[in-house]
Design a protein around this motif. Structure first.
Motif, PDB file in Angstrom:
ATOM      1  N   ASN A 168       0.751  -1.509   0.042  1.00 36.01           N
ATOM      2  CA  ASN A 168      -0.106   0.318  -0.188  1.00 36.01           C
ATOM      3  C   ASN A 168       0.326   1.348  -0.230  1.00 36.01           C
ATOM      4  O   ASN A 168       0.374   2.506  -0.431  1.00 36.01           O
ATOM      5  CB  ASN A 168      -0.536  -0.055   1.367  1.00 36.01           C
ATOM      6  CG  ASN A 168      -2.138  -1.076   0.899  1.00 36.01           C
ATOM      7  OD1 ASN A 168      -2.273  -1.531   0.313  1.00 36.01           O
ATOM      8  ND2 ASN A 168      -2.719  -1.849   2.257  1.00 36.01           N
ATOM      9  N   GLU A 218       3.824   1.516  -0.862  1.00 34.89           N
ATOM     10  CA  GLU A 218       4.627   1.502  -2.061  1.00 34.89           C
ATOM     11  C   GLU A 218       4.026   2.242  -3.588  1.00 34.89           C
ATOM     12  O   GLU A 218       4.066   2.817  -4.677  1.00 34.89           O
ATOM     13  CB  GLU A 218       5.055   0.140  -2.596  1.00 34.89           C
ATOM     14  CG  GLU A 218       5.907   0.237  -4.203  1.00 34.89           C
ATOM     15  CD  GLU A 218       6.108  -1.559  -4.451  1.00 34.89           C
ATOM     16  OE1 GLU A 218       7.361  -1.224  -5.433  1.00 34.89           O
ATOM     17  OE2 GLU A 218       5.988  -1.994  -3.901  1.00 34.89           O
ATOM     18  N   GLU A 219       2.101   1.963  -3.387  1.00 28.14           N
ATOM     19  CA  GLU A 219       1.170   2.483  -4.298  1.00 28.14           C
ATOM     20  C   GLU A 219       1.040   3.552  -4.180  1.00 28.14           C
ATOM     21  O   GLU A 219       0.923   4.780  -5.057  1.00 28.14           O
ATOM     22  CB  GLU A 219      -0.119   2.014  -4.193  1.00 28.14           C
ATOM     23  CG  GLU A 219      -0.220   0.104  -4.707  1.00 28.14           C
ATOM     24  CD  GLU A 219      -1.416  -0.694  -4.619  1.00 28.14           C
ATOM     25  OE1 GLU A 219      -2.244   0.337  -4.653  1.00 28.14           O
ATOM     26  OE2 GLU A 219      -1.202  -2.038  -4.943  1.00 28.14           O
ATOM     27  N   SER A 220       1.051   3.446  -3.129  1.00 31.96           N
ATOM     28  CA  SER A 220       0.521   5.560  -2.527  1.00 31.96           C
ATOM     29  C   SER A 220       1.896   6.680  -3.126  1.00 31.96           C
ATOM     30  O   SER A 220       2.094   7.221  -3.635  1.00 31.96           O
ATOM     31  CB  SER A 220       0.755   5.251  -0.935  1.00 31.96           C
ATOM     32  OG  SER A 220       1.061   5.656  -0.523  1.00 31.96           O
ATOM     33  N   ASN A 254       3.919   5.443  -5.422  1.00 26.48           N
ATOM     34  CA  ASN A 254       3.481   5.203  -7.273  1.00 26.48           C
ATOM     35  C   ASN A 254       2.698   6.092  -7.765  1.00 26.48           C
ATOM     36  O   ASN A 254       2.887   6.788  -8.940  1.00 26.48           O
ATOM     37  CB  ASN A 254       3.912   3.952  -7.662  1.00 26.48           C
ATOM     38  CG  ASN A 254       4.419   3.298  -7.718  1.00 26.48           C
ATOM     39  OD1 ASN A 254       6.258   3.964  -7.506  1.00 26.48           O
ATOM     40  ND2 ASN A 254       5.383   1.680  -6.895  1.00 26.48           N
ATOM     41  N   ASN A 255       1.491   6.494  -6.689  1.00 26.23           N
ATOM     42  CA  ASN A 255       0.932   7.086  -7.106  1.00 26.23           C
ATOM     43  C   ASN A 255       0.733   8.787  -7.108  1.00 26.23           C
ATOM     44  O   ASN A 255       0.226   9.885  -7.978  1.00 26.23           O
ATOM     45  CB  ASN A 255      -0.458   6.887  -6.489  1.00 26.23           C
ATOM     46  CG  ASN A 255      -1.420   6.060  -7.214  1.00 26.23           C
ATOM     47  OD1 ASN A 255      -1.259   5.211  -7.433  1.00 26.23           O
ATOM     48  ND2 ASN A 255      -2.704   5.290  -5.658  1.00 26.23           N
ATOM     49  N   ALA A 256       1.334   8.944  -5.694  1.00 26.42           N
ATOM     50  CA  ALA A 256       2.120  10.022  -5.401  1.00 26.42           C
ATOM     51  C   ALA A 256       3.253  10.459  -6.254  1.00 26.42           C
ATOM     52  O   ALA A 256       3.095  11.943  -7.586  1.00 26.42           O
ATOM     53  CB  ALA A 256       2.728  10.684  -4.222  1.00 26.42           C
ATOM     54  N   SER A 268       3.481   9.617 -10.305  1.00 24.82           N
ATOM     55  CA  SER A 268       2.595   9.683 -11.042  1.00 24.82           C
ATOM     56  C   SER A 268       1.430  11.001 -10.361  1.00 24.82           C
ATOM     57  O   SER A 268       1.944  11.634 -11.664  1.00 24.82           O
ATOM     58  CB  SER A 268       1.591   8.773 -11.071  1.00 24.82           C
ATOM     59  OG  SER A 268       0.621   8.715 -12.098  1.00 24.82           O
ATOM     60  N   SER A 269       0.881  11.469  -9.416  1.00 25.33           N
ATOM     61  CA  SER A 269       0.434  12.818  -9.764  1.00 25.33           C
ATOM     62  C   SER A 269       1.412  13.983  -9.312  1.00 25.33           C
ATOM     63  O   SER A 269       1.171  15.106  -9.819  1.00 25.33           O
ATOM     64  CB  SER A 269      -0.433  12.931  -8.294  1.00 25.33           C
ATOM     65  OG  SER A 269      -1.310  11.616  -7.991  1.00 25.33           O
ATOM     66  N   GLU A 329       3.882  13.991 -11.421  1.00 20.65           N
ATOM     67  CA  GLU A 329       4.635  13.673 -13.179  1.00 20.65           C
ATOM     68  C   GLU A 329       3.437  14.493 -13.043  1.00 20.65           C
ATOM     69  O   GLU A 329       3.439  15.339 -14.632  1.00 20.65           O
ATOM     70  CB  GLU A 329       4.745  12.411 -13.069  1.00 20.65           C
ATOM     71  CG  GLU A 329       5.662  12.476 -15.039  1.00 20.65           C
ATOM     72  CD  GLU A 329       6.810  13.116 -15.100  1.00 20.65           C
ATOM     73  OE1 GLU A 329       6.762  13.501 -16.193  1.00 20.65           O
ATOM     74  OE2 GLU A 329       7.196  13.964 -14.288  1.00 20.65           O
ATOM     75  N   ASP A 330       2.347  13.876 -13.304  1.00 17.76           N
ATOM     76  CA  ASP A 330       1.034  14.707 -14.110  1.00 17.76           C
ATOM     77  C   ASP A 330       0.674  16.109 -13.980  1.00 17.76           C
ATOM     78  O   ASP A 330       0.787  16.972 -15.116  1.00 17.76           O
ATOM     79  CB  ASP A 330      -0.136  14.173 -13.625  1.00 17.76           C
ATOM     80  CG  ASP A 330      -0.273  12.670 -14.539  1.00 17.76           C
ATOM     81  OD1 ASP A 330       0.015  12.032 -14.975  1.00 17.76           O
ATOM     82  OD2 ASP A 330      -1.311  11.853 -13.649  1.00 17.76           O
TER      83      ASP A 330
END
Length: 165
Positions: free
Chosen positions: A39, A41-43, A45-47, A49-50, A52-53
């Motif tokens: 979880n 690691e996903e958060s 990666n999501n952070a 990705s966010s 980068e976006d």
């Protein structure tokens, strides 16, 4: 019993306790820990990705802002150019209008001068005629006795009047 020398019984029980500990850890602790790590690691990666976006969106917004700024500058330049052209046109129109008014005033003044000149000439002619009649009356009264002198005087006066014109 010596604590430094390992015995088989102690070793056996330590291994069993260790295996039970591993079994309990695998059953109750490893899955929650691994899930928590996944979880996290996903958060992360999501952070990332966010982030980068957001960075891409910021670049797009910056490009859009630059484009809008260039459009605004172009529009400002066009408005200034149009204003200059309008100013030049207004000045040219005002100059033409002023020239027309000046020409009209000059032509009216010339007409007025011409009319006054004619009126003055007519007045002078009337005055000359009036003076001629007065002079003729005086002369005629004075020289009524001699007809020859009377004719001579009238001819002289008429010659004087014609030279005035």
């Amino acid at each position: 019993m010596d604590l430094i020398t390992p015995e088989f019984g102690l070793f056996f029980w330590q291994t069993i306790v260790f295996l039970i500990l591993i079994f309990l850890m695998a059953k109750f602790a490893w899955n929650p820990i691994l899930n928590s790590v996944r979880n996290r690691e996903e958060s992360i990666n999501n952070a990332l990705s966010s982030a980068e976006d957001a960075r891409k969106e910021m670049q797009n917004l910056k490009a859009d802002n630059e484009k809008l700024l260039q459009e605004a500058r172009a529009e400002r330049d066009a408005i200034l150019k149009e204003a200059r052209q309008l100013k030049e046109k207004v000045l040219a129109d005002a100059g033409e209008e002023a020239q027309k008014k000046a020409d009209k005033i000059v032509s009216q003044a010339k007409e007025s001068i011409e009319m006054e000149k004619r009126a003055a000439m007519a007045d002078i002619k009337n005055q000359v005629a009036s003076l001629s009649i007065e002079i003729a009356e005086k002369v005629v009264r004075k020289e009524l006795s001699s007809k020859e002198k009377q004719h001579q005087m009238i001819d002289d006066m008429l010659g004087d009047v014609t030279t005035l014109n």
